[in-house]
Design an enzyme around this catalytic site. Structure first.
Site, mmCIF file in Angstrom:
data_model
loop_
_atom_site.group_PDB
_atom_site.id
_atom_site.type_symbol
_atom_site.label_atom_id
_atom_site.label_comp_id
_atom_site.label_asym_id
_atom_site.label_seq_id
_atom_site.Cartn_x
_atom_site.Cartn_y
_atom_site.Cartn_z
ATOM 1 N N THR A 1 0.828 -1.208 0.000
ATOM 2 C CA THR A 1 0.000 0.000 0.000
ATOM 3 C C THR A 1 0.863 1.258 0.000
ATOM 4 O OG1 THR A 1 -0.119 0.078 2.434
ATOM 5 C CG2 THR A 1 -1.843 -1.175 1.274
ATOM 6 N N GLY A 2 0.288 2.350 -0.504
ATOM 7 C CA GLY A 2 0.925 3.657 -0.400
ATOM 8 C C GLY A 2 1.917 3.997 -1.485
ATOM 9 N N ALA A 3 1.781 3.407 -2.673
ATOM 10 C CA ALA A 3 2.772 3.595 -3.735
ATOM 11 C C ALA A 3 2.350 4.683 -4.712
ATOM 12 C CB ALA A 3 3.012 2.280 -4.464
ATOM 13 N N ILE B 1 8.989 5.683 -0.646
ATOM 14 C CA ILE B 1 9.529 4.425 -0.136
ATOM 15 C C ILE B 1 8.781 3.244 -0.734
ATOM 16 C CG2 ILE B 1 9.924 3.034 1.927
ATOM 17 C CD1 ILE B 1 10.215 5.590 3.531
ATOM 18 N N SER C 1 6.538 5.694 12.417
ATOM 19 C CA SER C 1 7.310 6.905 12.662
ATOM 20 C C SER C 1 7.177 7.263 14.135
ATOM 21 C CB SER C 1 6.788 8.069 11.802
ATOM 22 O OG SER C 1 7.422 9.286 12.157
ATOM 23 N N TYR D 1 -0.540 12.301 13.401
ATOM 24 C CA TYR D 1 0.289 11.347 12.672
ATOM 25 C C TYR D 1 1.027 10.430 13.637
ATOM 26 C CZ TYR D 1 4.071 9.663 9.620
ATOM 27 O OH TYR D 1 4.973 8.888 8.932
#
Length: 255
Positions: free
Chosen positions: A14-16, A22, A159, A168
């Site tokens: 996910t998140g590409a 990354i 993070s 976040y």
């Protein structure tokens, strides 16, 4: 469902959404290492961020690059604020590529605000994407994984940037606990689960002063790259990485 070749294992990532991100670096590495890759992205998020969306559609640019590396690739545009989306991602990946053996999560909502300035709407959106969607993806993987024995893999990126970035950081803290719970609860299913903290990675969001500061603070004297993170993910997904489980790994050059 028609028979699907399983000569290459399938990873759902996910998140590409960005070529410099990354997730795209991890996807390229996995393709080169022998994985087929289904990847999700959400241009609505990129449009809200200062860097904006890439000129090329990830479905074309990244998908073509993965195919050049020998992988079958499937691009899926997906808004992870919708709780129905995680199951749909698995449905599509299974239908087009076959059963998913590895889940790699790099999606995020990241809009900076502090304790006093965070809105309820922003707080809820961060938790919907970073925590709830992570749980739903992990749950879906646990329900569906059917082997090979001891080769199921979950990797999520986290993070520790919380000060001045409350929703976040707090939602990423929840992500950590969800994934570490999977390491214990899914052990009997042959699945490992780990969290990676890559530190600040140069994906185009840093100012020149930030680049200089991070370089100075890192003992190795350089910025992290998507490829640094990709090497670790590839190892965790390999047979050799199967003894690493339930960990929060710092892969940040000693920052």
């Amino acid at each position: 469902m028609p028979a699907v070749s399983r000569s290459r294992p399938v990873a759902l990532l996910t998140g590409a959404g960005r070529e410099r991100g990354i997730a795209a670096g991890v996807a390229r590495k996995l393709a080169a290492e022998g994985w087929d890759v289904a990847f999700s992205y959400w241009r609505g998020y990129e449009d809200r961020m200062p860097w904006g969306r890439d000129a090329a559609d990830p479905a074309t640019a990244l998908g073509d690059r993965l195919r050049e590396l020998g992988a079958r690739a499937l691009a899926l545009e997906a808004d992870l604020t919708d709780p129905e989306v995680p199951a749909r991602l698995f449905d599509a990946a299974e239908r087009e590529l076959g059963p998913v053996q590895a889940l790699v999560m790099l999606h995020c909502e990241s809009v900076g605000s502090d304790l006093l300035g965070t809105s309820v709407e922003s707080f809820d959106r961060h938790f919907a994407v970073n925590a709830r969607a992570t749980w739903l993806l992990v749950r879906e993987f646990g329900l569906r994984f059917d082997g090979p024995a001891d080769r199921g893999r979950i990797v999520a990126f986290t993070s520790d940037h919380t000060v001045g970035n409350l929703p976040y950081g707090a939602s990423k803290g929840a992500l950590d606990r969800i994934v570490q719970a999977a390491a214990k609860e899914f052990a009997g299913r042959g699945i490992t689960a780990n969290v990676v903290n890559p530190g600040p990675v140069d994906t185009g969001w840093m100012s020149e002063s930030q680049r200089a500061d991070v370089t100075r603070w890192t003992p190795l004297g350089r910025l992290g790259t998507p490829e640094d993170a990709a090497h670790l993910v590839a190892f965790l997904l390999s047979a050799e990485g199967g003894w690493i489980n339930g960990q929060l790994l710092y892969s940040n050059g000693g920052l």
